[in-house]
Design a protein around this motif. Structure first.
Motif, PDB file in Angstrom:
ATOM      1  N   LEU A   1       0.872  -1.176   0.000  1.00  0.00           N
ATOM      2  CA  LEU A   1       0.000   0.000   0.000  1.00  0.00           C
ATOM      3  C   LEU A   1       0.910   1.226   0.000  1.00  0.00           C
ATOM      4  O   LEU A   1       1.610   1.481   0.990  1.00  0.00           O
ATOM      5  CB  LEU A   1      -0.895  -0.012   1.240  1.00  0.00           C
ATOM      6  CG  LEU A   1      -1.965   1.074   1.274  1.00  0.00           C
ATOM      7  CD1 LEU A   1      -3.061   0.800   0.237  1.00  0.00           C
ATOM      8  CD2 LEU A   1      -2.605   1.164   2.657  1.00  0.00           C
ATOM      9  N   TYR A   2       0.949   1.941  -1.104  1.00  0.00           N
ATOM     10  CA  TYR A   2       1.802   3.132  -1.201  1.00  0.00           C
ATOM     11  C   TYR A   2       1.121   4.289  -0.475  1.00  0.00           C
ATOM     12  O   TYR A   2      -0.078   4.517  -0.637  1.00  0.00           O
ATOM     13  CB  TYR A   2       2.027   3.485  -2.676  1.00  0.00           C
ATOM     14  CG  TYR A   2       3.045   4.594  -2.873  1.00  0.00           C
ATOM     15  CD1 TYR A   2       4.401   4.356  -2.700  1.00  0.00           C
ATOM     16  CD2 TYR A   2       2.639   5.871  -3.230  1.00  0.00           C
ATOM     17  CE1 TYR A   2       5.336   5.364  -2.886  1.00  0.00           C
ATOM     18  CE2 TYR A   2       3.568   6.888  -3.417  1.00  0.00           C
ATOM     19  CZ  TYR A   2       4.915   6.626  -3.237  1.00  0.00           C
ATOM     20  OH  TYR A   2       5.843   7.625  -3.416  1.00  0.00           O
ATOM     21  N   ILE A   3       1.902   4.984   0.339  1.00  0.00           N
ATOM     22  CA  ILE A   3       1.365   6.066   1.172  1.00  0.00           C
ATOM     23  C   ILE A   3       1.963   7.379   0.677  1.00  0.00           C
ATOM     24  O   ILE A   3       3.188   7.515   0.601  1.00  0.00           O
ATOM     25  CB  ILE A   3       1.747   5.825   2.652  1.00  0.00           C
ATOM     26  CG1 ILE A   3       1.249   4.444   3.093  1.00  0.00           C
ATOM     27  CG2 ILE A   3       1.208   6.944   3.546  1.00  0.00           C
ATOM     28  CD1 ILE A   3       1.863   3.965   4.409  1.00  0.00           C
TER      29      ILE A   3
ATOM     30  N   THR B   1      15.247  18.022  -2.027  1.00  0.00           N
ATOM     31  CA  THR B   1      13.893  17.967  -1.449  1.00  0.00           C
ATOM     32  C   THR B   1      12.988  17.112  -2.316  1.00  0.00           C
ATOM     33  O   THR B   1      13.273  16.880  -3.491  1.00  0.00           O
ATOM     34  CB  THR B   1      13.263  19.375  -1.372  1.00  0.00           C
ATOM     35  OG1 THR B   1      13.025  19.836  -2.709  1.00  0.00           O
ATOM     36  CG2 THR B   1      14.173  20.358  -0.654  1.00  0.00           C
ATOM     37  N   LYS B   2      11.876  16.689  -1.703  1.00  0.00           N
ATOM     38  CA  LYS B   2      10.860  16.019  -2.507  1.00  0.00           C
ATOM     39  C   LYS B   2       9.787  17.052  -2.767  1.00  0.00           C
ATOM     40  O   LYS B   2       8.904  17.292  -1.934  1.00  0.00           O
ATOM     41  CB  LYS B   2      10.300  14.813  -1.747  1.00  0.00           C
ATOM     42  CG  LYS B   2      10.911  13.507  -2.259  1.00  0.00           C
ATOM     43  CD  LYS B   2      10.312  12.291  -1.653  1.00  0.00           C
ATOM     44  CE  LYS B   2       9.705  11.365  -2.683  1.00  0.00           C
ATOM     45  NZ  LYS B   2      10.563  10.989  -3.788  1.00  0.00           N
ATOM     46  N   THR B   3       9.920  17.709  -3.897  1.00  0.00           N
ATOM     47  CA  THR B   3       8.963  18.747  -4.257  1.00  0.00           C
ATOM     48  C   THR B   3       8.578  18.576  -5.714  1.00  0.00           C
ATOM     49  O   THR B   3       9.392  18.104  -6.533  1.00  0.00           O
ATOM     50  CB  THR B   3       9.537  20.158  -3.993  1.00  0.00           C
ATOM     51  OG1 THR B   3       8.517  21.128  -4.230  1.00  0.00           O
ATOM     52  CG2 THR B   3      10.741  20.475  -4.864  1.00  0.00           C
TER      53      THR B   3
ATOM     54  N   THR C   1      11.651   3.974  -2.824  1.00  0.00           N
ATOM     55  CA  THR C   1      10.479   3.377  -2.186  1.00  0.00           C
ATOM     56  C   THR C   1       9.587   2.750  -3.240  1.00  0.00           C
ATOM     57  O   THR C   1       9.166   1.600  -3.130  1.00  0.00           O
ATOM     58  CB  THR C   1       9.711   4.441  -1.388  1.00  0.00           C
ATOM     59  OG1 THR C   1      10.582   4.938  -0.389  1.00  0.00           O
ATOM     60  CG2 THR C   1       8.463   3.855  -0.747  1.00  0.00           C
ATOM     61  N   ALA C   2       9.310   3.527  -4.286  1.00  0.00           N
ATOM     62  CA  ALA C   2       8.435   3.014  -5.340  1.00  0.00           C
ATOM     63  C   ALA C   2       9.156   1.935  -6.139  1.00  0.00           C
ATOM     64  O   ALA C   2       8.612   0.866  -6.410  1.00  0.00           O
ATOM     65  CB  ALA C   2       7.988   4.152  -6.246  1.00  0.00           C
ATOM     66  N   ALA C   3      10.408   2.199  -6.487  1.00  0.00           N
ATOM     67  CA  ALA C   3      11.152   1.292  -7.371  1.00  0.00           C
ATOM     68  C   ALA C   3      11.729   0.081  -6.632  1.00  0.00           C
ATOM     69  O   ALA C   3      12.111  -0.901  -7.263  1.00  0.00           O
ATOM     70  CB  ALA C   3      12.276   2.061  -8.049  1.00  0.00           C
TER      71      ALA C   3
HETATM   72  C1  COI Z   1       9.046   7.145  -4.209  1.00  0.00           C
HETATM   73  O1  COI Z   1       9.893   6.304  -4.503  1.00  0.00           O
HETATM   74  O2  COI Z   1       8.312   7.030  -3.230  1.00  0.00           O
HETATM   75  C2  COI Z   1       8.855   8.333  -5.009  1.00  0.00           C
HETATM   76  O3  COI Z   1       8.421   9.304  -4.484  1.00  0.00           O
HETATM   77  C3  COI Z   1       9.115   8.288  -6.433  1.00  0.00           C
HETATM   78  C4  COI Z   1       7.877   8.699  -7.121  1.00  0.00           C
HETATM   79  C5  COI Z   1       8.022   9.929  -7.869  1.00  0.00           C
HETATM   80  C6  COI Z   1       7.042   7.649  -7.656  1.00  0.00           C
END
Ligand code: COI
Length: 355
Positions: free
Chosen positions: A134-136, A194-196, A301-303
């Protein structure tokens, strides 16, 4: 602060086939919201049915991109337990992004509580099939209706949840990466750490062009000398040479990935020498030519852990490990996801249970 919960009276259909979730295609029944108003601070923490947010057309986030976000995951273990992976690190990084973008600090421990509460409300949405989670997505955006440029006085903090499979359609199969020589993502002194939203907007053109050439992502070089490796589109990157594993040092233009940080600790624990240092594309090419470049992989996180099977740098095509996943990437993937899905003991103390 108390979190007020209003449950939906029309729950939606959950995706039937977990093997076809993809990434970012479905959202759960609820979301978390909290407002910031100058003079009052963060207030009105609440969980409400998932749905559109009404914004003034002059809302500052729409014009000047004053926005920050995070990404983390909840995992369903075989015994039914739900766990998060290092959520405190995400909230600490959110505050680093907040500071750079003139967004008021959040209470990190409270934000982790908000994530846990929301995940618990929507726990039936956590997929169970191998490789799913579950991606948050926590994010904060400026809502002052004002087209003058200044730091916002009114903001919204929102958290949404999305049941996901692999980010790349390739899954664990190696991806092809295009080394970008025209465009740059960020420079020191900018917002690269940053994550922007703006960092991702800056990447779209290069990503689109790479995609048309058949490449999954771009590898960014530094914005000054166009020589030193920075990161890949949605992940940090590691190069395994004969005697060391190298990942670019964090020097202000690279995202400080939580999977990156965990991979460094885990690889060292597995006995590898890991160095965070400057690494030029020429050094990579030279190692490739003399046979000492063994593996390349991305972390995010996503990858998760994503092996790289090919790098294209100008006319030079580097095929890594015969285009196959290497031993280090496979071991790292197994150990990391083993901890995340509760299959192996978490000796690092990284997981946090949601109850
Ligand atoms: C993540 O890996 O959580 C990211 O934020 C990358 C995303 C842009 C999918």
């Amino acid at each position: 602060m108390e979190i007020k919960i209003t449950l939906t009276d029309s729950p939606r259909q959950k995706p039937a086939d977990q093997s076809k979730l993809g990434f970012g295609n479905y959202y759960t029944d609820h979301m978390f919201l909290m407002n910031y108003d100058e003079g009052q601070g963060w207030h009105d923490a609440r969980i409400v049915p998932y749905g559109p947010i009404s914004l003034d057309p002059a809302a500052m986030c729409l014009h000047y991109g004053q926005e920050v976000f995070e990404g983390l995951k909840a995992y369903r273990c075989a015994d039914g337990k739900i766990q998060l992976f290092r959520p405190d690190k995400n909230m600490a990084r959110l505050n680093v992004s907040n500071e750079r973008l003139c967004i008021p600090q959040i209470d990190e421990a409270f934000a982790v509580e908000a994530v846990k509460t929301l995940v618990n409300v929507d726990k039936e949405w956590i997929p169970t099939e191998e490789g799913t989670s579950l991606y948050i997505r926590p994010f904060i955006f400026a809502v002052d209706p004002h087209v003058g440029v200044h730091p916002a006085h009114h903001l919204i903090f929102c958290i949404i949840l999305s049941p996901v499979g692999a980010y790349y359609p390739e899954g664990l199969a190696p991806v092809k990466i295009y080394v970008e020589q025209n465009y740059v993502r960020a420079v020191k002194g900018g917002m690269g750490f940053t994550k922007t939203a703006g960092n991702y907007a800056a990447s779209l053109k290069a990503q689109d062009e790479a995609d048309k050439l058949g490449y999954t992502q771009v590898l960014w070089l530094d914005g000054v000398e166009r020589k030193y490796i920075e990161e890949v589109g949605t992940m940090n990157v590691f190069f395994a040479f004969e005697n060391e594993i190298v990942t670019p040092a964090l020097q202000g233009s690279i995202l400080s990935g939580i999977t990156r940080m965990s991979s460094i600790e885990m690889l060292r624990d597995m006995g590898y020498t890991v160095n965070e240092r400057r690494l030029s594309i020429d050094e990579v090419y030279e190692a490739y030519n003399n046979g000492t470049l063994k593996e390349v992989f991305g972390t995010g996180t996503a990858a998760v852990i994503s092996p790289v099977g090919q790098l294209k740098w100008g006319d030079n095509i580097m095929t890594i490990n015969n285009g196959e996943i290497g031993e280090i990437s496979q071991k790292l993937y197994d150990n990391l996801t083993g901890i995340q899905w509760g299959k192996i003991e978490d000796k690092f103390g990284w997981t946090v249970e949601v109850k």
